[in-house]
Design a protein around this motif. Structure first.
Motif, PDB file in Angstrom:
ATOM      1  N   LEU A   1       0.357  -0.845   0.637  1.00 37.41           N
ATOM      2  CA  LEU A   1      -0.002  -0.149   0.201  1.00 37.41           C
ATOM      3  C   LEU A   1       1.532   1.354  -0.094  1.00 37.41           C
ATOM      4  CD1 LEU A   1      -3.067  -0.692   2.520  1.00 37.41           C
ATOM      5  CD2 LEU A   1      -3.218  -1.001   0.016  1.00 37.41           C
ATOM      6  N   SER A   2       1.955   1.469   0.403  1.00 35.26           N
ATOM      7  CA  SER A   2       3.081   2.678   0.632  1.00 35.26           C
ATOM      8  C   SER A   2       3.248   2.420  -0.242  1.00 35.26           C
ATOM      9  CB  SER A   2       3.519   2.280   1.776  1.00 35.26           C
ATOM     10  OG  SER A   2       5.344   3.540   2.085  1.00 35.26           O
ATOM     11  N   HIS A   3       3.888   1.435  -1.256  1.00 37.21           N
ATOM     12  CA  HIS A   3       4.897   1.471  -2.564  1.00 37.21           C
ATOM     13  C   HIS A   3       3.963   2.182  -3.778  1.00 37.21           C
ATOM     14  CE1 HIS A   3       7.452  -1.613  -0.976  1.00 37.21           C
ATOM     15  NE2 HIS A   3       7.669  -0.619   0.350  1.00 37.21           N
ATOM     16  N   ARG A   4       2.144   1.718  -3.693  1.00 39.21           N
ATOM     17  CA  ARG A   4       1.569   1.929  -4.600  1.00 39.21           C
ATOM     18  C   ARG A   4       1.169   3.296  -4.099  1.00 39.21           C
ATOM     19  NH1 ARG A   4      -4.832  -0.917  -3.479  1.00 39.21           N
ATOM     20  NH2 ARG A   4      -3.001  -2.495  -4.109  1.00 39.21           N
ATOM     21  N   SER A   5       0.950   3.903  -2.815  1.00 40.81           N
ATOM     22  CA  SER A   5       0.871   5.355  -3.026  1.00 40.81           C
ATOM     23  C   SER A   5       1.997   6.504  -3.274  1.00 40.81           C
ATOM     24  CB  SER A   5       0.659   5.692  -1.371  1.00 40.81           C
ATOM     25  OG  SER A   5       0.527   6.711  -1.199  1.00 40.81           O
ATOM     26  N   ILE A   6       3.283   5.863  -3.325  1.00 35.99           N
ATOM     27  CA  ILE A   6       4.693   6.586  -3.581  1.00 35.99           C
ATOM     28  C   ILE A   6       4.608   6.886  -5.078  1.00 35.99           C
ATOM     29  CG2 ILE A   6       6.894   6.503  -3.859  1.00 35.99           C
ATOM     30  CD1 ILE A   6       7.016   4.147  -1.184  1.00 35.99           C
ATOM     31  N   ILE A   7       4.246   5.588  -5.274  1.00 40.58           N
ATOM     32  CA  ILE A   7       4.278   5.779  -7.311  1.00 40.58           C
ATOM     33  C   ILE A   7       3.048   6.840  -7.697  1.00 40.58           C
ATOM     34  CG2 ILE A   7       3.651   4.168  -8.919  1.00 40.58           C
ATOM     35  CD1 ILE A   7       6.626   3.660  -7.875  1.00 40.58           C
ATOM     36  N   SER A   8       1.742   6.400  -7.036  1.00 34.31           N
ATOM     37  CA  SER A   8       1.136   6.975  -7.648  1.00 34.31           C
ATOM     38  C   SER A   8       1.007   8.025  -6.970  1.00 34.31           C
ATOM     39  CB  SER A   8       0.323   6.764  -6.497  1.00 34.31           C
ATOM     40  OG  SER A   8      -1.331   7.936  -7.033  1.00 34.31           O
ATOM     41  N   GLN A   9       1.737   9.239  -6.201  1.00 33.80           N
ATOM     42  CA  GLN A   9       1.792  10.407  -5.966  1.00 33.80           C
ATOM     43  C   GLN A   9       2.896  10.706  -7.474  1.00 33.80           C
ATOM     44  OE1 GLN A   9       3.242  11.696  -2.097  1.00 33.80           O
ATOM     45  NE2 GLN A   9       1.008  10.347  -1.307  1.00 33.80           N
ATOM     46  N   ALA A  10       4.080  10.119  -7.302  1.00 35.05           N
ATOM     47  CA  ALA A  10       4.860  10.354  -8.534  1.00 35.05           C
ATOM     48  C   ALA A  10       4.112  10.589  -9.808  1.00 35.05           C
ATOM     49  CB  ALA A  10       5.904   9.375  -8.352  1.00 35.05           C
ATOM     50  N   LEU A  11       3.117   9.848 -10.270  1.00 32.95           N
ATOM     51  CA  LEU A  11       3.262   9.855 -11.337  1.00 32.95           C
ATOM     52  C   LEU A  11       1.922  11.189 -11.221  1.00 32.95           C
ATOM     53  CD1 LEU A  11       2.888   6.537 -12.201  1.00 32.95           C
ATOM     54  CD2 LEU A  11       3.953   8.173 -13.626  1.00 32.95           C
ATOM     55  N   SER A  12       1.435  11.639 -10.508  1.00 34.78           N
ATOM     56  CA  SER A  12       0.052  12.263 -10.466  1.00 34.78           C
ATOM     57  C   SER A  12       0.930  13.728 -11.357  1.00 34.78           C
ATOM     58  CB  SER A  12      -0.866  12.557  -9.214  1.00 34.78           C
ATOM     59  OG  SER A  12       0.728  12.598  -8.506  1.00 34.78           O
TER      60      SER A  12
END
Length: 581
Positions: A570-581
């Motif tokens: 979940l943490s990794h998902r959030s990090i990548i989501s923020q990087a791609l937003s």
């Protein structure tokens, strides 16, 4: 010329036929009045897989059912007159037929044979998310939200993507309901399928438990507002004729039994009673849940209802975790509570793991050592699982740093969510994780990967059991059936990891027995489904957790790592989501 006919001095015996349509085959089993398996047979069924889309053919399935039934009767030396009742169980796949009962395609290919969206199909993830965003009151009865493996998201997908098919379909049916419809011509739906997979509210029928009141039950448990709200209001039309205008308790006799046509195709007698069907996992529950071990037999009747302290693991391609209670228990991320969906008058809680047997096959078959292993297993005339179990035993004996077999995976950890997480986090977007890989491609490395996968699956079961008990259940005993339950390593790891004894049934074909019990109830050989379960369920071996405290300490540590793998994801998902937003 005179002809002499030898009269049979013995009266005709009563035999009950169970049919189970799984993911890869149709199976038939014949049982006597003590629940003993007389003979069984299976016939493969076709499956089409294309990404998230998984499809089958109802025509192909019916042909496989007929072949399996005829073969089972022949192998068991059972005549048509001896078969007193029939029950069907099947995966919770979605069948589409037109007004003539002919298949309607649900496939991008347009192939009319492909009229079934298979249970494991995940094409409707987005539709499930949209349905859940409405927060309809019915969703509290399926763990707070529908899964893409349930029928409403799949129906919505067809309406949005295959408009021509949508307009042609006359009946949408769960596969087990379609089988009993094909056999009897009676369109009555099961409380098992409708409640568990269609958001039907079974407790609308609480006052209809008597035999007289349960006849011809009009489907009054549909929530019309829900269907309107999610964009499927047209299914409400005609008193819900496309999705079920009448329902019945599992085992209720349908129509006038087998029609002349279906009887001929199955090699049986027209009019043979057919019971209202069950989903295959729920048939497994009916086939084992009343199996009593010696310690159970010593308990007094005044003790807690033992049924409510048990969880059945139906372990096949996927694993379903079935527990019942007298009161309704709302458990986030776990399907239910479903009233009378398995055992009448009990509320059913249904956890699950979407890929277990399928995951083990995937892990083994995609390893570079797999062909060598398969050849070794064939030459030794053992299964691949048996060979891997033997390799692990010899590795534990050679490795002085591993005090027991389970400790061989001390630096390998697996999150088994390769097909999402059904329970208890209910995240279809969860992914599998393998931690601890090296460049080793040997058979021994595959054995470790296999053991770590079995353990990951068992940690998932522990998570489900703990979550259910934290929300009101009192589960202290597991019962296991299905293909994986025949693997001693799989069962022992589950016992050690969950910390519960596991009762195995006397008859290994529990799903077939559960289906046959439906036929026995329809034939009026027993006054109720629960009475039939008590008469026909029987316990076999009981597997206890290891008494070594080191084993418990080891698994407690690994279980903590298992839980952390999802938190990290979940943490990794959030990090990548923020990087791609």
């Amino acid at each position: 010329m005179t002809t002499t006919v030898e009269l049979n001095p013995f009266p005709s015996r009563s035999v009950f036929l169970g049919v189970d349509v799984g993911t890869g085959s149709a199976r038939a089993g014949l049982f006597d009045e003590s629940g003993k398996l007389l003979g069984s047979s299976s016939s493969p069924i076709q499956i089409w897989k294309d990404g998230d889309c998984v499809e089958q053919s109802s025509t192909d399935i019916w042909h496989a059912v007929c072949a399996a039934v005829k073969s089972a009767c022949s192998l068991a030396n059972v005549s048509d007159v001896e078969v007193k009742g029939i029950g069907f169980a099947a995966t919770c796949s979605l069948v589409a037929v037109d007004a003539e009962g002919s298949p309607v395609t649900v496939s991008w290919s347009g192939d009319s044979r492909r009229n079934i969206i298979v249970w494991m199909d995940h094409r409707a993830v987005k539709q499930a998310e949209r349905i859940n965003s409405f927060n309809s009151p019915v969703l509290q009865y399926c763990g707070g939200g529908v899964s893409p493996e349930m029928e409403p998201p799949k129906l919505l997908w067809v309406k949005e993507n295959l408009q021509e098919s949508w307009s042609m379909v006359y009946k949408w049916m769960d596969l087990s309901d379609w089988l009993s419809y094909r056999a009897t011509g009676d369109d009555t739906r099961s409380l098992c399928t409708t409640v568990c997979k269609w958001t039907y509210l079974g407790h609308a029928h609480m006052q209809q438990m008597t035999e007289k009141a349960s006849r011809d039950m009009e489907a009054c448990g549909w929530d019309d507002e829900f269907w309107e709200e999610i964009g499927l209001g047209d299914l409400v039309d005609g008193h819900h004729s496309k999705i079920g205008r009448s329902v019945a308790f599992p085992g209720h006799p349908l129509g006038n039994g087998l029609t002349a046509t279906s009887a001929k195709e199955l090699g049986l007698l027209a009019g043979t009673p057919v019971g209202t069907s069950l989903i295959d996992a729920h048939a497994g529950g009916v086939g084992v849940m009343e199996s009593k071990s010696d310690s159970d037999s010593l308990k007094k009747d005044s003790d807690v209802d033992t049924l409510c302290t048990r969880m059945v693991l139906v372990c096949g391609t996927s694993t379903c975790h079935m527990a019942v209670s007298r009161e309704k228990l709302f458990i986030p991320g776990v399907w239910g509570p479903f009233w009378s969906a398995m055992v009448p008058e009990y509320w059913l809680t249904e956890g699950g793991q979407s890929a277990t047997g399928a995951l083990l096959d995937h892990i083994i078959e995609n390893h570079v050592a797999s062909p060598r292993l398969a050849n070794q297993a064939a030459s030794q005339k053992v299964s691949v699982f048996q060979l891997l179990n033997n390799i692990l035993k010899s590795m534990a004996q050679e490795d002085t740093s591993s005090p027991f077999v389970a400790a061989l995976t001390s630096d390998m950890h697996i999150l088994p969510d390769f097909h999402g997480n059904r329970s208890p986090v209910a995240d279809p977007n969860s992914k599998g994780v393998v931690f601890g890989m090296t460049l080793d491609t040997s058979e021994k490395q595959l054995a470790l990967l296999y053991l770590a996968t079995v353990q990951g699956i068992a940690y998932g079961t522990r998570h489900i059991v703990e979550h259910c008990n934290a929300h009101g259940h009192k589960i202290d005993t597991l019962l296991a059936c299905g293909g994986l339950s025949k693997n001693p390593l799989f069962i022992q790891e589950h016992a050690d990891i969950v910390g519960c004894p596991i009762i195995l049934p006397r008859e290994s074909e529990s799903v077939l027995l559960g289906a046959a019990i439906l036929g026995a109830v329809a034939a009026k050989n027993y006054p109720s489904l629960h009475d039939a379960m008590k008469a026909l369920n029987a316990a076999g071996q009981v597997v206890h957790p290891s008494s070594d405290p080191k084993v418990k300490k080891y698994h407690d540590a690994k279980y903590g790592i298992f839980r952390d793998l999802y938190v990290q994801q979940l943490s990794h998902r959030s990090i990548i989501s923020q990087a791609l937003s």
